[in-house]
Structure formats: C-alpha cells, structure tokens
Design an enzyme around this catalytic site. Sequence first.
Site, PDB file in Angstrom:
ATOM      1  N   ARG A  70      20.921  13.548 -20.356  1.00  0.00           N
ATOM      2  CA  ARG A  70      21.563  13.401 -21.622  1.00  0.00           C
ATOM      3  C   ARG A  70      23.179  13.225 -21.429  1.00  0.00           C
ATOM      4  NH1 ARG A  70      22.262  18.253 -23.642  1.00  0.00           N
ATOM      5  NH2 ARG A  70      20.196  19.038 -23.262  1.00  0.00           N
ATOM      6  N   TYR A 124      23.996  -0.445 -45.783  1.00  0.00           N
ATOM      7  CA  TYR A 124      22.551  -0.227 -45.771  1.00  0.00           C
ATOM      8  C   TYR A 124      22.237   1.197 -46.504  1.00  0.00           C
ATOM      9  CZ  TYR A 124      18.387   1.853 -43.304  1.00  0.00           C
ATOM     10  OH  TYR A 124      17.454   2.424 -43.018  1.00  0.00           O
ATOM     11  N   ASP A 189      30.724  -1.890 -39.808  1.00  0.00           N
ATOM     12  CA  ASP A 189      28.954  -2.037 -39.348  1.00  0.00           C
ATOM     13  C   ASP A 189      29.003  -3.626 -39.126  1.00  0.00           C
ATOM     14  OD1 ASP A 189      26.262  -2.569 -39.267  1.00  0.00           O
ATOM     15  OD2 ASP A 189      25.794  -0.723 -40.273  1.00  0.00           O
ATOM     16  N   LYS A 214      18.074  -4.256 -34.485  1.00  0.00           N
ATOM     17  CA  LYS A 214      17.977  -5.521 -35.241  1.00  0.00           C
ATOM     18  C   LYS A 214      18.438  -6.684 -34.165  1.00  0.00           C
ATOM     19  CE  LYS A 214      17.514  -3.151 -38.900  1.00  0.00           C
ATOM     20  NZ  LYS A 214      17.874  -1.824 -38.767  1.00  0.00           N
TER      21      LYS A 214
HETATM   22  N1  PLP Z   1      23.246  -0.500 -40.294  1.00  0.00           N
HETATM   23  C1  PLP Z   1      22.710  -1.541 -40.846  1.00  0.00           C
HETATM   24  C2  PLP Z   1      23.381  -2.525 -41.547  1.00  0.00           C
HETATM   25  C3  PLP Z   1      21.256  -1.484 -41.100  1.00  0.00           C
HETATM   26  O1  PLP Z   1      20.590  -2.565 -41.561  1.00  0.00           O
HETATM   27  C4  PLP Z   1      20.597  -0.399 -40.635  1.00  0.00           C
HETATM   28  C5  PLP Z   1      19.072  -0.453 -40.594  1.00  0.00           C
HETATM   29  O2  PLP Z   1      18.484  -1.202 -41.448  1.00  0.00           O
HETATM   30  C6  PLP Z   1      21.394   0.460 -39.910  1.00  0.00           C
HETATM   31  C7  PLP Z   1      22.743   0.637 -39.712  1.00  0.00           C
HETATM   32  C8  PLP Z   1      20.520   1.859 -39.387  1.00  0.00           C
HETATM   33  O3  PLP Z   1      19.975   1.452 -38.163  1.00  0.00           O
HETATM   34  P1  PLP Z   1      18.678   2.088 -37.723  1.00  0.00           P
HETATM   35  O4  PLP Z   1      17.582   1.750 -38.402  1.00  0.00           O
HETATM   36  O5  PLP Z   1      18.514   1.599 -36.125  1.00  0.00           O
HETATM   37  O6  PLP Z   1      18.808   3.570 -37.446  1.00  0.00           O
END
Ligand code: PLP
Length: 404
Positions: A70, A124, A189, A214
């Site tokens: 961890r 998101y 992001d 992704k």
């Molecule tokens: N940020 C964006 C732009 C996303 O599209 C997503 C998920 O679709 C996330 C964060 C969250 O990521 P995770 O699904 O890996 O937790």
Amino acid sequence: MESDASATPRALATEAVHAGREDLAGLGLHAVPIDLSTTYPSYDSRREAARIDEFAVTGARPDGPPVYARLDNPTTARFETALARLEGTGSAVAFASGMAALTAVLLARASQGLRHVVAVRPLYGCSDHLLTAGLLGTEVTWTDPAGVADAIRPGTGLVMVETPANPTLAEIDIRALAHSCGSVPLLVDSTFATPVLQRPAEHGARIVLHSATKYLGGHGDVMAGVVACDEEFARTLRRIRFATGGVLHPLAGYLLLRGLSTLSVRMKAAAAGAADLAGRLAADPRVARVHYPKLGGAMVAFEVHGDPHQVIAGVRLITPAVSLGSVDSLIQHPASISHRIVAEEDRRSVGVSEQLLRLSVGLEDVDDLWRDLDGALSNHSVRSARKGVHAEDASGRVSPQAVR
Ligand code: PLP
C-alpha cells in the site's frame, strides 16, 4: 516516482516506449517485471521502523523495497515515472480508478482546510456528482471559465475543469484559466486529450488528472486513475493513498505501461478516423449538430433529429457501451448513462441534451464505421419518420466547416 529532470528532453513517442524502463537492459531484462508482492521481508525491524516513519512524515517513495504494497509498488512506479515524463510534471501518483484519483486530490486539499472547490461544467457525471453531493465534505461553486476568478474565496483549495469536456467536448483555454486561478491550483482532467494532444502543466495547470481506464490503458481491460503533479503534492497524495487504500494493482500498472507504448500511434490513428466521421456526420441531414474539438482527438459528440435510443439500438460493429478510449469504437447516450447521475437541469444547462450521443472512435476502418453509423442512423430515421420527423429534413444540417 520522480522523473529524471537532468535527462535531455526526448520526443513524446520516444518517452512513451522508454520512460520508466531505462534500467531494464542493465537488469538483463527486456519486458517490464511484474512485482506482485504485497509484503517485503526485512530482518532489521529498526531500519524498517525508520523507513515507515520517513514515509509517514514525508510521503516520499521509500528507498529500496516498499515495506508493504500500500506504500508503493515497483511496477506501478514505472508507469508513474513514464506518465510524469509524458505530462512534463515532476511526479505522478496512480490510483485504482479515475474516481479514486479525484477523491485523493479532494481529500488532500480538504486535509489542509481547503474545502471549497470552484468547478466548470460539464464534468464527467460521477465527478460532477462527487462535488455536487459534497460526499467528501467539500463544497462546490459551479461557474463558467470567465467566472472562476470571482468564485475563488478564502478556503478555495482547487479549481477543476475538464477539457475537452465529457460529453460535449467543450474546450477551455488552460493558460487563460490558470491565470484566473492565481495561487489556487488548477486541476485539468485531461482524459480526453491525453499527453499526445495536450500537456496542461505546460500551460499552468498544477494538477493533471486522467481516468487511465480510457486512452492510457487503451484496450478496455484496465481500470485506473493517475494524477500528474509536482513532487510536493505527490507526497501528500501518496500519504492519502496509503491511508485510504485506493492503490493500483501491479498487473494494471504493467498493462498501463504497455498501453503507453502505443498511445501516440493509437491517438493519431483514432483521431484521424474521428475527424473523418465528424465531417460525414456534419454533412448528414439526419444529424442536427456535431461537436468535435479544435484540439482534435478521437471523441465525437452529435445530436440527432429523432430518437437517439434507436441509434444505440441500431449499431452492429460499434459497441453500445459506456466508457471510451479503447481500440474498438463505443457509443453511448450521456443523458441516460454517463451523466445520468447529474440533475436534468444541470445537464441541460451545459448542452447535455436528450438528443446527444457520444462516440468514442477506435481503430477500425473508417468506412466500416461509417457504414455502421449510417445503418444505425437509418434505423433511427425510419422510426422517427414514423413519429412524424422527416429523415430528409435538412433544416438542422450543419456543414462540415461548421463542425466544432
Ligand atoms: N474523468 C473522465 C473525463 C471520465 O470520463 C471518467 C470516467 O468515465 C472519469 C474521470 C472517472 O474515471 P474512472 O471510471 O476510471 O473512475
């Protein structure tokens, strides 16, 4: 893991296949070793105690073996090194998912008494929800990029944006926004762009977040998140990761490193297909509007005149599924799936309409993809014609030049 700042800068495509692996030849290895240990033996408990104290106080990566998984993992650390190099930041810290990464950032700021977040929609859906619901004891002020400076107040710990944004692909001028943030860290992001198209830290963002699930993984088989930032903030994030447990499994670290190797070629090929499809969709009378970022990329959003659910039901090659960034194409209806958790009026206020579909373009042949979309749109237009919407009605037609 800290990146080697003294090294001569190399092109992104080179870093993508070498960063985090420079020591392998010296070890007599070619492929990255996967260290699955959860614990690490030591016959010297006093020394071990000192190493634990050092980590607890500083959050610096332990010298030598990690004590316990961890705290750190050597395979995951290679991915962190590589990602930091690609983003041009001092460090990166990997987590079990994108949401775990965002959680750690919010907790890091809240632990310093900075519980207020200024954020720009759309984000998101689950990121929006985490902030709106205040699940971590944070409070959010939603604004547009022009309103960020005025929304900042004493106690503001973070400004958060996505660009290009999920799902509308709206873009933000990162440099101008970073200026508006003053001393408050700007989190970008950058999941949709990847470091191939955009390196937010070069424009003043202090924190770059990816759902590595992704494009970084790229094959739809790894769930992960990563934060690229300076080493000081990385140390806080490592301490939070240690205490809250949102660590990335080393197999995922391995797969992410492998994904990074092809990131550059995957992004360029998928983006070429996406630009092509955006043009074809924009010229199609069954489509009301197309969103495609100026930055480029492999995501396309489009609004249909009729029932978007019939398009989803009509695809055969493209997979109707949430998520994005895989080698194969995926399509989904944000208002039903990825942004379902956001209140309807909040969705609508930033253009996440009932008519909007989000397409993640993969590496298939673009003519095959178009044939599939064309069929799905006919499925949709036949049914919407039955409902009285004419498939040939070109009133909402957007010319390819108007694609954005
Ligand atoms: N940020 C964006 C732009 C996303 O599209 C997503 C998920 O679709 C996330 C964060 C969250 O990521 P995770 O699904 O890996 O937790």
